[in-house]
Structure formats: structure tokens, C-alpha cells
Design an enzyme around this catalytic site. Structure first.
Site, PDB file in Angstrom:
ATOM      1  N   ILE A  41       0.851  -1.208   0.000  1.00 36.85           N
ATOM      2  CA  ILE A  41       0.000   0.000   0.000  1.00 36.85           C
ATOM      3  C   ILE A  41       0.877   1.245   0.000  1.00 36.85           C
ATOM      4  O   ILE A  41       1.829   1.340   0.773  1.00 36.85           O
ATOM      5  CB  ILE A  41      -0.909   0.041   1.251  1.00 36.85           C
ATOM      6  N   HIS A  81       0.675   4.401   1.342  1.00 37.47           N
ATOM      7  CA  HIS A  81      -0.192   5.052   2.330  1.00 37.47           C
ATOM      8  C   HIS A  81      -0.253   6.562   2.091  1.00 37.47           C
ATOM      9  O   HIS A  81       0.742   7.171   1.697  1.00 37.47           O
ATOM     10  CB  HIS A  81       0.351   4.807   3.747  1.00 37.47           C
ATOM     11  N   VAL A  97      27.407  -8.894   5.347  1.00 34.55           N
ATOM     12  CA  VAL A  97      28.394  -8.021   6.004  1.00 34.55           C
ATOM     13  C   VAL A  97      28.642  -8.552   7.418  1.00 34.55           C
ATOM     14  O   VAL A  97      27.703  -8.737   8.196  1.00 34.55           O
ATOM     15  CB  VAL A  97      27.885  -6.559   6.030  1.00 34.55           C
ATOM     16  N   SER A 106       6.277  -0.110   8.835  1.00 33.70           N
ATOM     17  CA  SER A 106       5.306   0.542   7.960  1.00 33.70           C
ATOM     18  C   SER A 106       5.195   2.004   8.394  1.00 33.70           C
ATOM     19  O   SER A 106       5.230   2.274   9.601  1.00 33.70           O
ATOM     20  CB  SER A 106       3.958  -0.160   8.090  1.00 33.70           C
ATOM     21  N   CYS A 124       3.399 -20.024 -17.426  1.00 40.14           N
ATOM     22  CA  CYS A 124       2.530 -20.046 -16.243  1.00 40.14           C
ATOM     23  C   CYS A 124       1.111 -19.741 -16.707  1.00 40.14           C
ATOM     24  O   CYS A 124       0.792 -18.613 -17.053  1.00 40.14           O
ATOM     25  CB  CYS A 124       3.010 -19.016 -15.221  1.00 40.14           C
ATOM     26  N   CYS A 153      -1.724 -20.052 -14.952  1.00 41.59           N
ATOM     27  CA  CYS A 153      -2.582 -19.363 -13.975  1.00 41.59           C
ATOM     28  C   CYS A 153      -2.455 -17.843 -14.110  1.00 41.59           C
ATOM     29  O   CYS A 153      -3.430 -17.124 -14.028  1.00 41.59           O
ATOM     30  CB  CYS A 153      -2.198 -19.733 -12.549  1.00 41.59           C
ATOM     31  N   CYS A 170      -2.146 -22.651  -8.797  1.00 41.98           N
ATOM     32  CA  CYS A 170      -1.480 -23.967  -8.735  1.00 41.98           C
ATOM     33  C   CYS A 170      -0.093 -23.877  -8.084  1.00 41.98           C
ATOM     34  O   CYS A 170       0.571 -24.889  -7.902  1.00 41.98           O
ATOM     35  CB  CYS A 170      -1.413 -24.615 -10.122  1.00 41.98           C
TER      36      CYS A 170
HETATM   37  C1  LIG Z   1       3.272  -7.437   6.989  1.00 41.14           C
HETATM   38  C2  LIG Z   1       3.839  -6.111   6.544  1.00 41.14           C
HETATM   39  C3  LIG Z   1       3.033  -5.233   5.819  1.00 41.14           C
HETATM   40  C4  LIG Z   1       3.552  -3.993   5.414  1.00 41.14           C
HETATM   41  N1  LIG Z   1       2.787  -3.202   4.618  1.00 41.14           N
HETATM   42  C5  LIG Z   1       3.277  -2.019   4.173  1.00 41.14           C
HETATM   43  C6  LIG Z   1       2.505  -1.213   3.302  1.00 41.14           C
HETATM   44  O1  LIG Z   1       1.438  -1.595   2.850  1.00 41.14           O
HETATM   45  N2  LIG Z   1       3.013  -0.010   2.947  1.00 41.14           N
HETATM   46  C7  LIG Z   1       4.193   0.462   3.414  1.00 41.14           C
HETATM   47  O2  LIG Z   1       4.548   1.581   3.101  1.00 41.14           O
HETATM   48  N3  LIG Z   1       4.990  -0.320   4.201  1.00 41.14           N
HETATM   49  C8  LIG Z   1       4.557  -1.543   4.577  1.00 41.14           C
HETATM   50  N4  LIG Z   1       5.333  -2.360   5.361  1.00 41.14           N
HETATM   51  C9  LIG Z   1       6.676  -1.891   5.744  1.00 41.14           C
HETATM   52  C10 LIG Z   1       7.692  -2.120   4.633  1.00 41.14           C
HETATM   53  O3  LIG Z   1       7.577  -3.416   4.089  1.00 41.14           O
HETATM   54  C11 LIG Z   1       9.088  -1.924   5.197  1.00 41.14           C
HETATM   55  O4  LIG Z   1       9.138  -0.676   5.843  1.00 41.14           O
HETATM   56  C12 LIG Z   1      10.160  -1.943   4.119  1.00 41.14           C
HETATM   57  O5  LIG Z   1      10.019  -3.043   3.268  1.00 41.14           O
HETATM   58  C13 LIG Z   1      11.538  -1.968   4.775  1.00 41.14           C
HETATM   59  O6  LIG Z   1      12.491  -2.046   3.751  1.00 41.14           O
HETATM   60  P1  LIG Z   1      14.028  -2.104   4.078  1.00 41.14           P
HETATM   61  O7  LIG Z   1      14.732  -1.978   2.798  1.00 41.14           O
HETATM   62  O8  LIG Z   1      14.333  -1.113   5.154  1.00 41.14           O
HETATM   63  O9  LIG Z   1      14.235  -3.538   4.718  1.00 41.14           O
HETATM   64  P2  LIG Z   1      14.488  -4.925   3.934  1.00 41.14           P
HETATM   65  O10 LIG Z   1      13.580  -5.067   2.795  1.00 41.14           O
HETATM   66  O11 LIG Z   1      14.486  -5.999   4.952  1.00 41.14           O
HETATM   67  O12 LIG Z   1      15.943  -4.739   3.355  1.00 41.14           O
HETATM   68  C14 LIG Z   1      17.090  -4.900   4.149  1.00 41.14           C
HETATM   69  C15 LIG Z   1      18.039  -5.797   3.406  1.00 41.14           C
HETATM   70  O13 LIG Z   1      19.265  -5.863   4.109  1.00 41.14           O
HETATM   71  C16 LIG Z   1      19.783  -7.155   3.955  1.00 41.14           C
HETATM   72  N5  LIG Z   1      20.736  -7.386   5.035  1.00 41.14           N
HETATM   73  C17 LIG Z   1      20.468  -7.542   6.350  1.00 41.14           C
HETATM   74  N6  LIG Z   1      21.608  -7.741   7.036  1.00 41.14           N
HETATM   75  C18 LIG Z   1      22.612  -7.710   6.146  1.00 41.14           C
HETATM   76  C19 LIG Z   1      24.012  -7.873   6.250  1.00 41.14           C
HETATM   77  N7  LIG Z   1      24.630  -8.113   7.430  1.00 41.14           N
HETATM   78  N8  LIG Z   1      24.764  -7.824   5.115  1.00 41.14           N
HETATM   79  C20 LIG Z   1      24.177  -7.588   3.912  1.00 41.14           C
HETATM   80  N9  LIG Z   1      22.849  -7.436   3.765  1.00 41.14           N
HETATM   81  C21 LIG Z   1      22.065  -7.485   4.860  1.00 41.14           C
HETATM   82  C22 LIG Z   1      18.547  -8.038   4.036  1.00 41.14           C
HETATM   83  O14 LIG Z   1      18.754  -9.305   3.474  1.00 41.14           O
HETATM   84  C23 LIG Z   1      17.515  -7.215   3.296  1.00 41.14           C
HETATM   85  O15 LIG Z   1      17.401  -7.561   1.929  1.00 41.14           O
HETATM   86  C24 LIG Z   1       4.876  -3.606   5.771  1.00 41.14           C
HETATM   87  C25 LIG Z   1       5.671  -4.510   6.477  1.00 41.14           C
HETATM   88  C26 LIG Z   1       5.174  -5.758   6.837  1.00 41.14           C
HETATM   89  C27 LIG Z   1       6.058  -6.731   7.533  1.00 41.14           C
END
Ligand SMILES: Cc1cc2nc3c(=O)[nH]c(=O)nc-3n(C[C@H](O)[C@H](O)[C@H](O)COP(=O)(O)OP(=O)(O)OC[C@H]3O[C@@H](n4cnc5c(N)ncnc54)[C@H](O)[C@@H]3O)c2cc1C
Length: 476
Positions: free
Chosen positions: A48, A50, A173, A336, A399, A401, A434
């Protein structure tokens, strides 16, 4: 080589920062521990965009959400990722809760959320016919939208790479040392850089501890989500929210960019950062709560489920330049609405890096645009005919589906997919009813052919998730 900047984490935060920084004359590397990008929190969320409601007016996440909602519209056009403004309704089930709705309205207006208004039963009956007739009022936020969270990550990364960012996967890392700048050790090699951004999602606290900033802890907040068949695409016309609680936004009826409605997520604080299990209890909570809003929900339409973990540390995002370690920016607690806020987080991080001494000179030839990827499932019959005339392999459907052709799968691999999940997230192949029952072997063969690998080396999501252990025929 000494990079100007290393970004740790290939989720939506890291790739948005990479793409934003790629406007400038800088050498940039992004390190990701998984086999592919978007395999962390960014793959398991509600998708979403937001509008900014349900956030305290003085919060950083509130401000960045409103700004991110605005930026994502332009960004989605630039990098060719599908975004649709569908609007949201925050509903109440008793008129006694109207003051709470009015508070959300005034908080949202303070944050600058556009177009907010309270709508009554008459409006709801006309515009949201499947909503329970017990709902007397709702807060309508027209600027809410939907986007594919993983395709956003891949398209950001592709555009960043087209602008010179180097992306390294399978690089966990494990250490950060002070050298002339920073020496970052991974399980495979060493990288050196003058500046560093920690965008490691659930593990941002553990990465921060590697450079001595161990003053916060990330607690995973699990959210279980349940996906419905595409035939229920019109279950609701808007995204439907209940009133938020102190744990989050509550359980929703969600429209998704792929057409399948989704219900959920739950919100449960847990300790284990790898626990992605779904539970009978979660299923009951979600379906009971959603039935109060949309009584026509039929659980037989549920075709898949998953859990995601929000990286929570306190109530707000933590985005800061480490003053004790000049040159490092920590981006943590990106719960989120982190997906929505991602382009605004990227702007914010770039400002912090500039303040920390990073010299930002714009590139003369920044490639702002990335051509949109063709997806048959999202194309009109006329467009499909045009694609087929251009290349008949669009007619070789792998695919059934989700209507995904061999050509789209080959392209996905050529654009970076290395695993079955990488293909699924980019194309939707295996994401239908599927679950890959018919197409898994075909996709494996295409990956093996394109990457010149034996079938035994094709994995679901990286080393350790191989699908077959032996190939009785000659190697591919
Ligand atoms: C159920 C759910 C629903 C949500 N719905 C929404 C929504 O509708 N709208 C919205 O705006 N937000 C939503 N969010 C929040 C959103 O998904 C997150 O805020 C966002 O995806 C965070 O992204 P990120 O890049 O910070 O983290 P991540 O996507 O986790 O990226 C961090 C990356 O760092 C890597 N990493 C970790 N440690 C290391 C290391 N030591 N060395 C190298 N790489 C490493 C990981 O593998 C990962 O790929 C939702 C979250 C959840 C769980």
C-alpha cells in the site's frame, strides 16, 4: 578500489537510496546478503502506498510517508513500475467512534495529507457496496495507492545500475573497521568506502553493532497476510482499514497491483527474526476482523498466505548520521509505512550524507527513465497482439494461472533474476492458484539455459534451496 559510498541492504530502502545517489558523480556499491534483492522485509508486505493518515503529526515516519506518497507517483512513471491510486477508507462500526475518526482527519491534515474527508452511510452504500451496512462513517483518503513492492525494488535497482551503481549479492556483512574510510568485510571479500549507509532492515541493529552503535534493538513485529483469488478482485473498491490501535493499522482488506485482494496483516511482537510461519490463530483473527467490515468474504477464495516481519525499534523510524563515526548514516526501524516513505527516506539520507561532507555533483547524463517491463497479465488484448507480432515467444505461455510467457521469464533472468523466487517476484510465474505445479520445471529449464547452469544448481531462493539433487540426463 575505494568507493565513495557503500550501502548495506538491498530492500526498498537501500535501493531507493542507491537510485537517489546515482544522480551524482559518485562511485557506489550496494551489498546484499541474500541471493537476490528484495528477499527481506520488502518482499512480504501489503504493497500500500499510504496517504499518511494513522501517523502522529510530529513523527518522522508521518512526514516521510506524506512526502513519499507524492514522490512515488513521479518515480513510478520514471522507472516504469505500476502504481494505481485507489483510495482508502478508515471505517468505524459505531457512531460513538466518530470523534476518533475526526482526530485522524485533523492529524492527517496537520501532516499535509490531501483530500481527506469523512463520508457517511449514503456515500458508502453508493461507493463501497460490499462494505458492512453497520458502518456509519469512514475517513476517505483518496491519495492511497497500490504498487508491487518487489517490482519497485527491482526497477529501482535496475535504474540505479544503469546509472553506475554496482550491486553485489550473497555478501553478508560481518565486520566494519575504520581505515582511511571504512573497511567492510563480508563473507566473501572486503570493500572499502568513504561513506556508508546501513539499510539492513531487520538486521540494522546487528550491522550497527559492528560499528559500535549498539544503542537500539530491532524487534520483529509479525504480520500474517492471506491472498485471495483474482476472481475476487472487486471484493472492495478501496483499501479498507479499521480504526488503528497502538500496535498498528489493524487488519485490512487490501487491493493489490496484481489484482488479488489480500486480507491482513496481524501484528505480533516476536523475538525470532526468521520466523515467517503463519498460524491458525492468525488466520482466525484476520478472517473474523475482515468479516466485520466485508461480510461477503469467503475463505474458500484464499489461495496463499505468508508472513512478513516489520523491523520495529520504538514508535518511529531511526534515521541519523552517526556523530561518533562521521560518514555513516544509520537507517533503522523502517516499519510501515517504509515502502511508501522509501523515496523520501532516500532524499533525507542524501541530505544527511551531504551534511557529513559528501560532495554531491550532479551527473550530466543521469538516466532518469527506465522502460516499463511488459507483463501479459497486465496488458490489453490489443497490446498482447502487438507483443506477439514483435516476438512469437510471448505466445509460449509457461505459467497458465498468471499468463506469463517464456519470453517474460527469459527477460527476467536477463534483467537479474537468479532464482525461482526472483522469477516469481518479477513476473508472477508460480504465484497463481497452482503455485507452480505446472510451470516449475519449465522455469527451472529456462533459468538453467540462460545462466548456463546444471538443473541441480537452480535454487528456490539461493544456496541451500536447490530443487533437484540429481539429473539423470546429460547436463543441460
Ligand atoms: C506485513 C507487513 C506489511 C507492510 N505493509 C506495508 C505497506 O502496505 N506499505 C508500506 O509503506 N509499508 C509496509 N510495510 C513496511 C515495509 O515493508 C518496510 O518498511 C520496508 O520493506 C523496509 O524495507 P528495508 O529496505 O528497510 O528492509 P528490507 O527489505 O528488509 O531490506 C534490508 C536488506 O538488508 C539485507 N541485510 C540484512 N543484514 C545484512 C548484512 N549483514 N549484510 C548484507 N545485507 C544485509 C537483508 O537481506 C535485506 O534484503 C509492511 C511490512 C510488513 C512486515
Amino acid at each position: 578500489m575505494i568507493y565513495d559510498i557503500l550501502i548495506i541492504g538491498g530492500g526498498v530502502t537501500g535501493t531507493a537510496v542507491a537510485r537517489e545517489l546515482s544522480r551524482y558523480q559518485l562511485s557506489i556499491a550496494l551489498l546484499e546478503k541474500e541471493a537476490e534483492l528484495a528477499f527481506g522485509v520488502s518482499k512480504s508486505n501489503s504493497g500500500i502506498v499510504h496517504p499518511g493518515t494513522q501517523n502522529p503529526p510530529d513523527s518522522l515516519k508521518g512526514r516521510l510517508c506524506v512526502r513519499g506518497n507524492k514522490l512515488l507517483r513521479g518515480l513510478s512513471r520514471e522507472i516504469g513500475v505500476y502504481f494505481k491510486q485507489v483510495g482508502e477508507l478508515i471505517i468505524i462500526t459505531t457512531a460513538a467512534d466518530l470523534p476518533r475518526l475526526q482526530k485522524l482527519l485533523s492529524d492527517g491534515r496537520k501532516l499535509g495529507v490531501r483530500g481527506l474527508r469523512i463520508v457517511d452511510r449514503k456515500w458508502l452504500a453508493k461507493n463501497e457496496p460490499n462494505l458492512s451496512s453497520a458502518v456509519p462513517y469512514a475517513l476517505y483518503a483518496p491519495t492511497a495507492g497500490i504498487i508491487s513492492p518487489y517490482r519497485l525494488v527491482y526497477d529501482l535497482a535496475e535504474n540505479a545500475a544503469a546509472n553506475g551503481v554496482e550491486i553485489f549479492t550473497d555478501q553478508l556483512v560481518t565486520g566494519v573497521k575504520k581505515g582511511r574510510g571504512f573497511i567492510v568485510e563480508t563473507t566473501r571479500r572486503k570493500f572499502e568506502a568513504r561513506f556508508m549507509v546501513n539499510a539492513a532492515g531487520l538486521y540494522a541493529d546487528e550491522v550497527a553493532a559492528l560499528y559500535g552503535a549498539a544503542d537500539f534493538k530491532i524487534t520483529p513485529r509479525k504480520g500474517e497476510e492471506y491472498l485471495l483469488d483474482k476472481k475476487r478482485e472487486n471484493l472492495t473498491r478501496h483499501i479498507i482499514f479499521p480504526l488503528p490501535t497502538d500496535k498498528g493499522k489493524g487488519m485490512l482488506v487490501i487491493k493489490t497491483s496484481d489484482g488479488n485482494p489480500m486480507i491482513g496483516p496481524t501484528a505480533e511482537d516476536i523475538e525470532d527474526k526468521t520466523d515467517l510461519s503463519t498460524t491458525a490463530e492468525g488466520f482466525r483473527k484476520v478472517t473474523d476482523s475482515v468479516r466485520e467490515m466485508a461480510p461477503c468474504l469467503d475463505t474458500r477464495d484464499i489461495i496463499a498466505y505468508f508472513a512478513g516481519l516489520r523491523p520495529v525499534s520504538g514508535a518511529d523510524f531511526i534515521i541519523r548520521a552517526e556523530t561518533a563515526l562521521p560518514g555513516i548514516v544509520t537507517v533503522a526501524g523502517i516499519q510501515s509505512p517504509g515502502l511508501t516513505a522509501s523515496p523520501a527516506i532516500a532524499e533525507y539520507v542524501v541530505r544527511l550524507l551531504r551534511k557529513a561532507g559528501l560532495n554531491l555533483r550532479r551527473k550530466k547524463h543521469f538516466q532518469k527513465y527506465r522502460p516499463a517491463t511488459s507483463h501479459l497479465f497486465a496488458s490489453s488484448v490489443r497490446r498482447i497482439r502487438g507483443l506477439l507480432e514483435r516476438d512469437p515467444s510471448y505466445g509460449d505461455i509457461v505459467c497458465r494461472c498468471e499468463l506469463v510467457s517464456a519470453r517474460e521469464i527469459r527477460e527476467a533472468v536477463r534483467r537479474g533474476a537468479r532464482t525461482m523466487d526472483g522469477v516469481k517476484f518479477r513476473t508472477r510465474a508460480q504465484a497463481g492458484r497452482c503455485h507452480g505445479g505446472f510451470c516449475t520445471t519449465r522455469i527451472m529449464k529456462i533459468i538453467a539455459e540462460e545462466l548456463k547452469l546444471p538443473l541441480t544448481a537452480v535454487t528456490k531462493k539461493g544456496a541451500g534451496s536447490e530443487l533437484v539433487t540429481g539429473d539423470r540426463r546429460a547436463p543441460v
